[in-house]
Design a protein around this motif. Structure first.
Motif, PDB file in Angstrom:
ATOM      1  N   ARG A 147       0.876  -1.178   0.000  1.00  0.00           N
ATOM      2  CA  ARG A 147       0.000   0.000   0.000  1.00  0.00           C
ATOM      3  C   ARG A 147       0.902   1.213   0.000  1.00  0.00           C
ATOM      4  NH1 ARG A 147      -2.944   3.338  -1.466  1.00  0.00           N
ATOM      5  NH2 ARG A 147      -4.633   4.281  -0.288  1.00  0.00           N
ATOM      6  N   GLY A 152      -2.246   8.462  -5.807  1.00  0.00           N
ATOM      7  CA  GLY A 152      -2.594   7.564  -6.905  1.00  0.00           C
ATOM      8  C   GLY A 152      -2.496   6.090  -6.541  1.00  0.00           C
ATOM      9  N   GLY A 153      -1.894   5.789  -5.393  1.00  0.00           N
ATOM     10  CA  GLY A 153      -1.809   4.401  -4.950  1.00  0.00           C
ATOM     11  C   GLY A 153      -3.179   3.730  -4.941  1.00  0.00           C
ATOM     12  N   ASP A 155      -5.526   3.980  -7.072  1.00  0.00           N
ATOM     13  CA  ASP A 155      -6.043   3.642  -8.408  1.00  0.00           C
ATOM     14  C   ASP A 155      -6.173   2.132  -8.585  1.00  0.00           C
ATOM     15  OD1 ASP A 155      -6.161   6.322  -9.077  1.00  0.00           O
ATOM     16  OD2 ASP A 155      -4.328   6.311 -10.271  1.00  0.00           O
ATOM     17  N   LEU A 156      -5.149   1.396  -8.199  1.00  0.00           N
ATOM     18  CA  LEU A 156      -5.206  -0.064  -8.306  1.00  0.00           C
ATOM     19  C   LEU A 156      -5.320  -0.725  -6.934  1.00  0.00           C
ATOM     20  CD1 LEU A 156      -4.237   0.485 -11.275  1.00  0.00           C
ATOM     21  CD2 LEU A 156      -2.843  -1.564 -11.053  1.00  0.00           C
ATOM     22  N   GLN A 157      -4.566  -0.229  -5.971  1.00  0.00           N
ATOM     23  CA  GLN A 157      -4.427  -0.937  -4.692  1.00  0.00           C
ATOM     24  C   GLN A 157      -5.732  -1.001  -3.897  1.00  0.00           C
ATOM     25  OE1 GLN A 157      -1.148   1.215  -2.911  1.00  0.00           O
ATOM     26  NE2 GLN A 157      -0.023   1.063  -4.836  1.00  0.00           N
ATOM     27  N   LEU A 159      -8.767  -1.299  -5.430  1.00  0.00           N
ATOM     28  CA  LEU A 159      -9.801  -2.035  -6.164  1.00  0.00           C
ATOM     29  C   LEU A 159     -10.188  -3.273  -5.371  1.00  0.00           C
ATOM     30  CD1 LEU A 159      -8.339  -1.802  -9.789  1.00  0.00           C
ATOM     31  CD2 LEU A 159     -10.263  -0.495  -8.843  1.00  0.00           C
ATOM     32  N   GLU A 160     -11.489  -3.525  -5.278  1.00  0.00           N
ATOM     33  CA  GLU A 160     -11.988  -4.688  -4.539  1.00  0.00           C
ATOM     34  C   GLU A 160     -11.835  -5.960  -5.365  1.00  0.00           C
ATOM     35  OE1 GLU A 160     -13.271  -3.546  -0.849  1.00  0.00           O
ATOM     36  OE2 GLU A 160     -14.371  -5.277  -1.643  1.00  0.00           O
ATOM     37  N   THR A 161     -11.260  -6.979  -4.757  1.00  0.00           N
ATOM     38  CA  THR A 161     -11.191  -8.280  -5.426  1.00  0.00           C
ATOM     39  C   THR A 161     -11.360  -9.374  -4.384  1.00  0.00           C
ATOM     40  OG1 THR A 161      -9.818  -9.715  -6.803  1.00  0.00           O
ATOM     41  CG2 THR A 161      -8.638  -8.177  -5.386  1.00  0.00           C
ATOM     42  N   LEU A 166      -7.151  -4.765  -3.248  1.00  0.00           N
ATOM     43  CA  LEU A 166      -5.994  -5.451  -3.823  1.00  0.00           C
ATOM     44  C   LEU A 166      -4.789  -5.463  -2.884  1.00  0.00           C
ATOM     45  CD1 LEU A 166      -4.715  -6.813  -6.328  1.00  0.00           C
ATOM     46  CD2 LEU A 166      -4.131  -4.535  -7.159  1.00  0.00           C
ATOM     47  N   TYR A 167      -4.538  -4.344  -2.176  1.00  0.00           N
ATOM     48  CA  TYR A 167      -3.331  -4.313  -1.342  1.00  0.00           C
ATOM     49  C   TYR A 167      -3.387  -5.375  -0.248  1.00  0.00           C
ATOM     50  CZ  TYR A 167      -5.507  -1.934   2.679  1.00  0.00           C
ATOM     51  OH  TYR A 167      -6.280  -1.632   3.775  1.00  0.00           O
ATOM     52  N   VAL A 169      -4.841  -8.292  -0.612  1.00  0.00           N
ATOM     53  CA  VAL A 169      -4.538  -9.561  -1.291  1.00  0.00           C
ATOM     54  C   VAL A 169      -3.026  -9.716  -1.428  1.00  0.00           C
ATOM     55  CG1 VAL A 169      -4.826 -10.878  -3.416  1.00  0.00           C
ATOM     56  CG2 VAL A 169      -6.736  -9.516  -2.516  1.00  0.00           C
ATOM     57  N   VAL A 170      -2.337  -8.601  -1.754  1.00  0.00           N
ATOM     58  CA  VAL A 170      -0.874  -8.654  -1.854  1.00  0.00           C
ATOM     59  C   VAL A 170      -0.276  -9.030  -0.494  1.00  0.00           C
ATOM     60  CG1 VAL A 170       1.208  -7.262  -2.235  1.00  0.00           C
ATOM     61  CG2 VAL A 170      -0.722  -7.078  -3.814  1.00  0.00           C
TER      62      VAL A 170
ATOM     63  N   TYR B 125       1.241  -0.193 -10.792  1.00  0.00           N
ATOM     64  CA  TYR B 125       0.755  -0.545  -9.455  1.00  0.00           C
ATOM     65  C   TYR B 125       0.582   0.676  -8.540  1.00  0.00           C
ATOM     66  CZ  TYR B 125       0.109  -3.185  -5.123  1.00  0.00           C
ATOM     67  OH  TYR B 125      -0.397  -3.705  -3.949  1.00  0.00           O
ATOM     68  N   MET B 126       1.394   1.702  -8.736  1.00  0.00           N
ATOM     69  CA  MET B 126       1.305   2.885  -7.875  1.00  0.00           C
ATOM     70  C   MET B 126       0.370   3.959  -8.417  1.00  0.00           C
ATOM     71  SD  MET B 126       5.183   3.019  -6.306  1.00  0.00           S
ATOM     72  CE  MET B 126       4.795   4.316  -5.129  1.00  0.00           C
ATOM     73  N   GLY B 127      -0.300   3.687  -9.540  1.00  0.00           N
ATOM     74  CA  GLY B 127      -1.350   4.581 -10.004  1.00  0.00           C
ATOM     75  C   GLY B 127      -0.875   5.728 -10.881  1.00  0.00           C
ATOM     76  N   PHE B 128      -1.847   6.567 -11.254  1.00  0.00           N
ATOM     77  CA  PHE B 128      -1.584   7.574 -12.281  1.00  0.00           C
ATOM     78  C   PHE B 128      -0.540   8.601 -11.877  1.00  0.00           C
ATOM     79  CE2 PHE B 128      -2.815  11.505 -14.715  1.00  0.00           C
ATOM     80  CZ  PHE B 128      -2.291  11.076 -15.919  1.00  0.00           C
ATOM     81  N   ASP B 129      -0.517   9.005 -10.595  1.00  0.00           N
ATOM     82  CA  ASP B 129       0.464  10.050 -10.259  1.00  0.00           C
ATOM     83  C   ASP B 129       1.894   9.530 -10.320  1.00  0.00           C
ATOM     84  OD1 ASP B 129       0.614   8.710  -7.838  1.00  0.00           O
ATOM     85  OD2 ASP B 129      -0.179  10.346  -6.630  1.00  0.00           O
ATOM     86  N   LEU B 156      -1.661 -11.331  -9.891  1.00  0.00           N
ATOM     87  CA  LEU B 156      -2.448 -10.118  -9.639  1.00  0.00           C
ATOM     88  C   LEU B 156      -3.314  -9.741 -10.847  1.00  0.00           C
ATOM     89  CD1 LEU B 156      -0.470  -9.818  -7.213  1.00  0.00           C
ATOM     90  CD2 LEU B 156      -0.516  -7.368  -7.629  1.00  0.00           C
ATOM     91  N   GLU B 160     -10.173 -10.831 -10.290  1.00  0.00           N
ATOM     92  CA  GLU B 160     -11.406 -10.183 -10.729  1.00  0.00           C
ATOM     93  C   GLU B 160     -11.708  -8.963  -9.877  1.00  0.00           C
ATOM     94  OE1 GLU B 160     -12.976 -12.170 -13.941  1.00  0.00           O
ATOM     95  OE2 GLU B 160     -14.513 -11.236 -12.665  1.00  0.00           O
ATOM     96  N   THR B 161     -11.982  -7.858 -10.549  1.00  0.00           N
ATOM     97  CA  THR B 161     -12.409  -6.674  -9.801  1.00  0.00           C
ATOM     98  C   THR B 161     -13.452  -5.939 -10.634  1.00  0.00           C
ATOM     99  OG1 THR B 161     -11.681  -4.599  -8.801  1.00  0.00           O
ATOM    100  CG2 THR B 161     -10.352  -5.405 -10.632  1.00  0.00           C
ATOM    101  N   LEU B 166      -8.037  -7.659 -13.425  1.00  0.00           N
ATOM    102  CA  LEU B 166      -7.310  -6.415 -13.178  1.00  0.00           C
ATOM    103  C   LEU B 166      -6.653  -5.856 -14.431  1.00  0.00           C
ATOM    104  CD1 LEU B 166      -6.259  -4.341 -11.091  1.00  0.00           C
ATOM    105  CD2 LEU B 166      -4.345  -5.882 -10.653  1.00  0.00           C
ATOM    106  N   LEU B 173      -8.325   2.126 -17.662  1.00  0.00           N
ATOM    107  CA  LEU B 173      -7.781   3.355 -17.079  1.00  0.00           C
ATOM    108  C   LEU B 173      -6.853   4.038 -18.079  1.00  0.00           C
ATOM    109  CD1 LEU B 173      -6.970   2.093 -13.461  1.00  0.00           C
ATOM    110  CD2 LEU B 173      -8.566   3.930 -14.039  1.00  0.00           C
TER     111      LEU B 173
END
Lengths: 271, 271
Positions: A147, A152-153, A155-157, A159-161, A166-167, A169-170, B125-129, B156, B160-161, B166, B173
């Motif tokens: 995490r 922007g973390g 954006d993916l981390q 997301l519900e899965t 996601l973080y 799950v990691v 993984y760390m997003g758009f920024d 990863l 499913e999300t 993913l 995105l």
């Protein structure tokens, strides 16, 4: 053979500090006395390291700041300096690498053989076979992004899965599947103390590298109470800019030492 | 100012090739004639580049193979050589970087100012920024990992999300939110042609960097038919080891040229 996790545990106990000093050298921010020196990056970092070592339990050079200035040789010199002059304080190379196995082998050689780092940060997006080659370097530490502290973390981390972000799950994969050799740690940003607490609940005593308490604004008390293990350790709490640029003039070493001491003490007040 | 996407489109048309030659130099695999040379990595890659350029539309050096051998200077030399001797063939620096904004700025300087790459691969993984600082280099390309060619990629990327895996969310995105400046591409491995087709459906004409057709075993026909755009381009189909190590002796340049020509022709047979 050095063992990162053991060295780290010993350092936490011996130094009574959880502070990891992040080394992100930007020549434009250096004091005037270093201007024009070919080895300014090394000299700046070396001075910071020697000044802050009494208050730190680890150091974390960020490789991009060296690579952008063709200063890989100064990074090698710096890590050698830390090992020689501050033995027992592990060096985490912050590189956030991630690639397929054959390439990951090269990155592992870069981190552990060329730079002699004790641990390296890696990115989990490409999965376990992108992490395995680092683990083949026995005793070395591998700290997986979980995490991150940036906005922007999410954006993916986030997301519900499978009913959780996601973080998490990691964190589960790292704790339950990927850590047979006991070399793993996780990166969890201090900007999200509640998430540190959730991750700590998933991973037991696994070391957490926690950036974000300085310039990024994370709360020290909330971070420590969320992330500590039963013996009051378990965290590499990183501060980079707030320490290394605490002073802008020729007193930068003293200012960094004072900032490191203050940060260590603020952390210890809540352990 | 050079514009990666435009240069790439021009190169696809002019060369009638979708082949991207991947440069992953491993000194232990070099022919005997190069043994012991201080510039062996540059010399090997330069020879491969000059031999394969007639059949390629781009080159992709993988930075780990240089960094593991302290050969950053040879990587700089190599990219300068490509620009000088094969103008119009873009260079993608395969680095898969990913970090918070202030650090990403340094990585962007490394890729675009120091190495003069036309494009760089990055990790989402760390997003758009963590991607934005690269886009501030106008005209440069930024190729985001989406579905990687390795087995562990599923760990990863297949989670499913919101009702889809993913990697499809990353494609969405990239296509719908992150590409206002039109500089993005995506990495989608050739080991999964069905997924290339899905990604192509999401991203329109966005360039896809597709590794995995050579040593990794991806199927050329399935890849091309899944990934091509309406005008039969849209793909940087990468082969590294199957081309650069096609010959092991002093005929390695001719062997690489033949392998590059054969690969280009196999691709073109299905366009």
């Amino acid at each position: 053979m050095s063992n990162f996790i053991q060295t780290l545990n010993d350092a936490w106990q011996r130094t009574n500090s959880l502070l990891c000093v992040g080394l992100d050298p930007e020549p434009s921010k250096f004091p005037g006395a270093l201007a024009g020196r070919a080895d300014a990056i090394f000299e700046f970092c070396r001075t910071i390291v020697d000044a802050t070592a009494p208050y730190a339990s680890s150091f974390k050079p960020q490789i991009a700041y060296f690579a952008a200035h063709r200063a890989e040789d100064q990074l090698e010199q710096l890590i050698a300096h830390i090992h020689a002059n501050h033995p027992g304080l592990p060096v985490i190379l912050d590189a956030k690498r991630g690639d397929i196995g054959s390439t990951a082998e090269q990155y592992a050689r870069e981190a552990f053989e060329r730079y002699q780092a004790d641990a390296v940060t890696v990115n989990p997006y490409m999965g376990f076979d992108s992490i395995e080659p680092y683990l083949e370097h026995a005793g070395k530490g591998v700290i997986v992004l979980c995490r991150t502290s940036n906005a922007g973390g999410s954006d993916l981390q986030f997301l519900e899965t499978g009913g959780r972000p996601l973080y998490q799950v990691v964190a589960q994969l790292a704790a339950q599947k990927w850590n047979a050799s006991g070399q793993l740690g996780l990166v969890v940003g201090a900007t999200f103390p509640k998430e540190i607490e959730v991750v700590r609940g998933i991973v037991g005593d696994m070391p957490l590298l926690i950036p974000g308490i300085g310039a990024q604004g994370g709360d020290v008390q909330a971070t420590v109470s969320a992330g500590r293990t039963a013996n009051g350790t378990g965290m590499l709490i990183n501060s980079s800019r707030a320490i290394i640029y605490a002073g802008k003039g020729d007193d930068f070493a003293q200012a960094a030492a004072q900032a490191a001491k203050d940060t260590r003490d603020r952390i210890n007040a809540f352990r």
